[in-house]
Scaffold this motif. Sequence first.
Motif, PDB file in Angstrom:
ATOM      1  N   ASN A 179       3.400  -1.302   2.190  1.00 20.92           N
ATOM      2  CA  ASN A 179       2.799  -1.286   0.858  1.00 20.92           C
ATOM      3  C   ASN A 179       1.276  -1.295   0.932  1.00 20.92           C
ATOM      4  O   ASN A 179       0.600  -0.500   0.255  1.00 20.92           O
ATOM      5  N   PHE A 180       0.714  -2.167   1.750  1.00 25.35           N
ATOM      6  CA  PHE A 180      -0.744  -2.269   1.867  1.00 25.35           C
ATOM      7  C   PHE A 180      -1.365  -1.006   2.452  1.00 25.35           C
ATOM      8  O   PHE A 180      -2.550  -0.735   2.238  1.00 25.35           O
ATOM      9  N   ASN A 181      -0.562  -0.236   3.173  1.00 24.91           N
ATOM     10  CA  ASN A 181      -1.088   0.975   3.796  1.00 24.91           C
ATOM     11  C   ASN A 181      -0.660   2.255   3.074  1.00 24.91           C
ATOM     12  O   ASN A 181      -0.800   3.352   3.616  1.00 24.91           O
ATOM     13  N   GLY A 182      -0.117   2.098   1.872  1.00 29.62           N
ATOM     14  CA  GLY A 182       0.159   3.254   1.024  1.00 29.62           C
ATOM     15  C   GLY A 182       1.436   3.998   1.316  1.00 29.62           C
ATOM     16  O   GLY A 182       1.640   5.094   0.785  1.00 29.62           O
ATOM     17  N   ASN A 183       2.335   3.445   2.130  1.00 32.06           N
ATOM     18  CA  ASN A 183       3.609   4.098   2.440  1.00 32.06           C
ATOM     19  C   ASN A 183       4.689   3.533   1.518  1.00 32.06           C
ATOM     20  O   ASN A 183       5.559   2.768   1.939  1.00 32.06           O
ATOM     21  N   MET A 184       4.621   3.925   0.238  1.00 26.29           N
ATOM     22  CA  MET A 184       5.439   3.290  -0.786  1.00 26.29           C
ATOM     23  C   MET A 184       6.932   3.526  -0.577  1.00 26.29           C
ATOM     24  O   MET A 184       7.751   2.648  -0.852  1.00 26.29           O
ATOM     25  N   GLY A 185       7.320   4.721  -0.120  1.00 18.92           N
ATOM     26  CA  GLY A 185       8.737   4.994   0.096  1.00 18.92           C
ATOM     27  C   GLY A 185       9.355   4.030   1.088  1.00 18.92           C
ATOM     28  O   GLY A 185      10.419   3.451   0.838  1.00 18.92           O
ATOM     29  N   TRP A 186       8.684   3.823   2.209  1.00 24.55           N
ATOM     30  CA  TRP A 186       9.186   2.899   3.224  1.00 24.55           C
ATOM     31  C   TRP A 186       9.122   1.461   2.733  1.00 24.55           C
ATOM     32  O   TRP A 186       9.986   0.638   3.057  1.00 24.55           O
ATOM     33  N   SER A 187       8.109   1.139   1.955  1.00 25.40           N
ATOM     34  CA  SER A 187       7.984  -0.217   1.426  1.00 25.40           C
ATOM     35  C   SER A 187       9.149  -0.551   0.495  1.00 25.40           C
ATOM     36  O   SER A 187       9.707  -1.651   0.550  1.00 25.40           O
ATOM     37  N   ILE A 188       9.539   0.399  -0.351  1.00 26.92           N
ATOM     38  CA  ILE A 188      10.666   0.173  -1.259  1.00 26.92           C
ATOM     39  C   ILE A 188      11.953  -0.027  -0.468  1.00 26.92           C
ATOM     40  O   ILE A 188      12.783  -0.885  -0.799  1.00 26.92           O
ATOM     41  N   MET A 189      12.130   0.762   0.589  1.00 22.14           N
ATOM     42  CA  MET A 189      13.297   0.564   1.462  1.00 22.14           C
ATOM     43  C   MET A 189      13.317  -0.859   2.030  1.00 22.14           C
ATOM     44  O   MET A 189      14.350  -1.532   2.019  1.00 22.14           O
ATOM     45  N   ALA A 190      12.175  -1.299   2.523  1.00 20.29           N
ATOM     46  CA  ALA A 190      12.101  -2.626   3.143  1.00 20.29           C
ATOM     47  C   ALA A 190      12.344  -3.730   2.117  1.00 20.29           C
ATOM     48  O   ALA A 190      13.022  -4.722   2.406  1.00 20.29           O
ATOM     49  N   PHE A 191      11.814  -3.566   0.905  1.00 17.77           N
ATOM     50  CA  PHE A 191      12.023  -4.573  -0.129  1.00 17.77           C
ATOM     51  C   PHE A 191      13.476  -4.561  -0.605  1.00 17.77           C
ATOM     52  O   PHE A 191      14.026  -5.603  -0.966  1.00 17.77           O
ATOM     53  N   SER A 192      14.109  -3.395  -0.611  1.00 18.42           N
ATOM     54  CA  SER A 192      15.531  -3.328  -0.966  1.00 18.42           C
ATOM     55  C   SER A 192      16.369  -4.089   0.054  1.00 18.42           C
ATOM     56  O   SER A 192      17.284  -4.849  -0.311  1.00 18.42           O
TER      57      SER A 192
END
Length: 365
Positions: A179-192
Amino acid sequence: MINLVLSFFTAVLIVVFVIPTIRMVSSMKGLFDIPDERKVHFLDIPRLGGLAIFAGFFISTKLWGIWTDTSLPRIQYFEAALFILFFSGLKDDLVKLTPYKKLLAQLLATVIIIAGEDIRIKSFFGIFGIFELSYPVSFALTLFTFIVITNSFNLIDGIDGLAGGIGLITSLTFGLWFNFNGNMGWSIMAFSMSGALLGFLFFNFNPAKIFMGDSGALVIGFVMSVFAIQFIDLSASSGSTIPAPSIAIAILIIPLIDTLRVVIIRLIKKHPPFKADQNHIHHSILAIGLNHTETSLLLYLVNIIFVIIAFIMKESTLTSHMLTIFGIALILSFIPNFLFQQMKNESTFMKEKAMKNRKIERGEL
């Protein structure tokens, strides 16, 4: 940011909603994890929690994932690989698969993710003077990394709350970094995945009402493998100078160091490296007197401390960073064994002393 929050809580709610039904069906059909000499639980407990974890993660990711993100161009390959791992684990939970068939499923899933998504380790980052890797070397190294991380989560799934809690810490760490580095797709996966694991822990923390089984452990390990390799690759492609491979190891330190430690002990004892036993870190900590809750919380704390240390040392060279992380972790991993041996020796000494005193009282000495 709203998608992160929604993905997290959607996964939590799905898992919390689904698990009671899974427990009811498991009880009706007799689908339990039966205690044996290797297990540390004494009751018949349902072991299909992985079904809820997979549902929470997959549905939440599909609902809130941002697929315009350039880091997720061909997500169907990831999904195909994930389904292979999930169903192989589910079959093992229901009717048991041979280790070779499980390994074959892992190899197939990994080949799909490497060839389809091009998720692989592309550089050695100067270790031994090696930087860019040829495709065959990169492919082989990535394949090995996937297999190790995937199975390491299966190996630490031995006490209530441990694998789920370590997975939660790991996925949250990767999610925040993405998230902090702008990779929102991967961040959403990780938060899921984080939300799915938090929901699962409501039922898995001691005393556990359900286990994740192989369908959960293999999926978690595989997803963490993807996150770790993407963390390394995205760090390199962004021009970051942090020792990404070593930080990824620190984030995954509990499952990785436990796997390394167990293999070392088995080789020293001339046992097959993949033969199940009770030489894991959590078994050693239980042996010195801590209960399931205390052991899981202690290992959570250790994992968090290693993550903090790793990011504090982010200006270090990769070699010094990796040696520090691995050195400290390996030493700490053998401390519970040392303490247990000391306790055994002290107990033996006290018994011998008591026996000697009784003999003196009876005039035998």
